[in-house]
Design an enzyme around this catalytic site. Structure first.
Site, PDB file in Angstrom:
ATOM      1  N   HIS A  92       0.809  -1.211   0.000  1.00 32.75           N
ATOM      2  CA  HIS A  92       0.000   0.000   0.000  1.00 32.75           C
ATOM      3  C   HIS A  92       0.852   1.276   0.000  1.00 32.75           C
ATOM      4  CE1 HIS A  92       0.849   0.642   4.321  1.00 32.75           C
ATOM      5  NE2 HIS A  92       0.739  -0.671   4.422  1.00 32.75           N
ATOM      6  N   ASP A  93       0.391   2.245  -0.744  1.00 32.05           N
ATOM      7  CA  ASP A  93       0.951   3.599  -0.778  1.00 32.05           C
ATOM      8  C   ASP A  93       2.341   3.689  -1.407  1.00 32.05           C
ATOM      9  OD1 ASP A  93      -1.261   4.938   0.759  1.00 32.05           O
ATOM     10  OD2 ASP A  93      -0.592   3.531   2.280  1.00 32.05           O
ATOM     11  N   GLY A 101       5.054  -1.031   2.742  1.00 31.21           N
ATOM     12  CA  GLY A 101       4.225   0.136   2.533  1.00 31.21           C
ATOM     13  C   GLY A 101       5.005   1.432   2.470  1.00 31.21           C
TER      14      GLY A 101
END
Length: 262
Positions: A121-122, A139
């Protein structure tokens, strides 16, 4: 001839260009958009709020746009954005962003993502990168343009990999890797610059030598980091044809939050 295999399951709310191809048993969710010329192989799952550009190729068994592996995630409508001209090989996982960051995971253009790569994520990945088999990005990792990540590379959350950098096979990265630098080992340490990659991209011999001098100022001069940054500023004035590349190094170091590999 239809471009959608009859066993594929595509939500009626998904938006696919008429030229998109979808293979057998693939699943595409309601909040997905896919632009022209993209090919989705068999057994691929594309879900979440995911937008995909033109002329991408997804090989079989990929998981694209799944919920982030973050216990804080509570179903927020975060996103995955994929550019154009990317090759996504078998068993790659690309997760959505989270509301704790910018809310979007991004992959730029013309990237070559090999089998079993995980992008958490991200993450923000630029363009023209090569990420070799089994590399794992935690992440919030940022990867610049023209980066090459060797097989089984692991990158700690919130690390940055500067443009034109390279990691060796099995490198374990727990701090930022400056532009042009090769990182190797567990834990990863600097191992020179990615000179061969720079030459292949059209950097002149003078530019490569200037980047090497800048590398030596950071890693071989014995100077404290603040003094090394001042020396880099002086190097910019000496080498006007290479000043932008030396400045990339200096700016990257100046904005590092985790510190650079040493």
């Amino acid at each position: 001839m239809t471009r959608i295999h009859p066993t594929a399951v595509i939500d009626s709310r998904a938006v696919l260009d008429s030229t998109v191809e979808v293979g057998a048993y693939s699943i595409i969710g309601p909040n997905v958009t896919i632009d022209a010329g993209t090919k989705v192989g068999p057994h691929v799952v594309i879900e979440g709020h995911t937008s995909i550009g033109r002329d991408n190729t997804f090989f079989q068994f990929g998981s694209i746009g799944a919920a982030p592996q973050d216990k804080k995630y509570a179903g927020e409508p975060t996103r995955l954005e994929i550019g154009s001209g990317n090759t996504i090989r078998e068993f790659v996982t690309l997760n959505l962003g989270t509301s704790q960051d910018v809310g979007v995971t991004r992959l730029g253009d013309d990237n070559w993502i090999m089998a079993y790569v995980h992008v958490a994520h991200d993450c923000q990945i630029g363009s023209h990168t090569v990420i070799a088999n089994n590399a794992t990005l935690a992440g919030h990792v940022h990867v610049g343009d023209w980066v090459l990540l060797g097989g089984f590379t692991t990158i700690h959350q919130f690390c940055r990999i500067g443009a034109h950098a390279m990691t060796a096979f099995t490198a374990a990265v727990s701090q930022d890797v400056p532009p042009f630098v090769t990182a190797a080992g567990n834990r990863a340490v600097p191992a020179g610059i990615n000179s061969e990659g720079l030459r292949r991209r059209g950097f002149s011999s003078e530019q490569v030598m200037s980047i090497k001098r800048a590398y030596r100022l950071i890693y071989r001069s014995g100077l404290p980091l603040e003094q090394a940054k001042a020396a880099l500023a002086a190097e910019e004035l000496k080498s006007p044809d290479s000043a932008e590349y030396v400045r990339m190094l200096r700016d990257f170091i100046g904005t590092s939050q985790r510190g650079i590999i040493r």
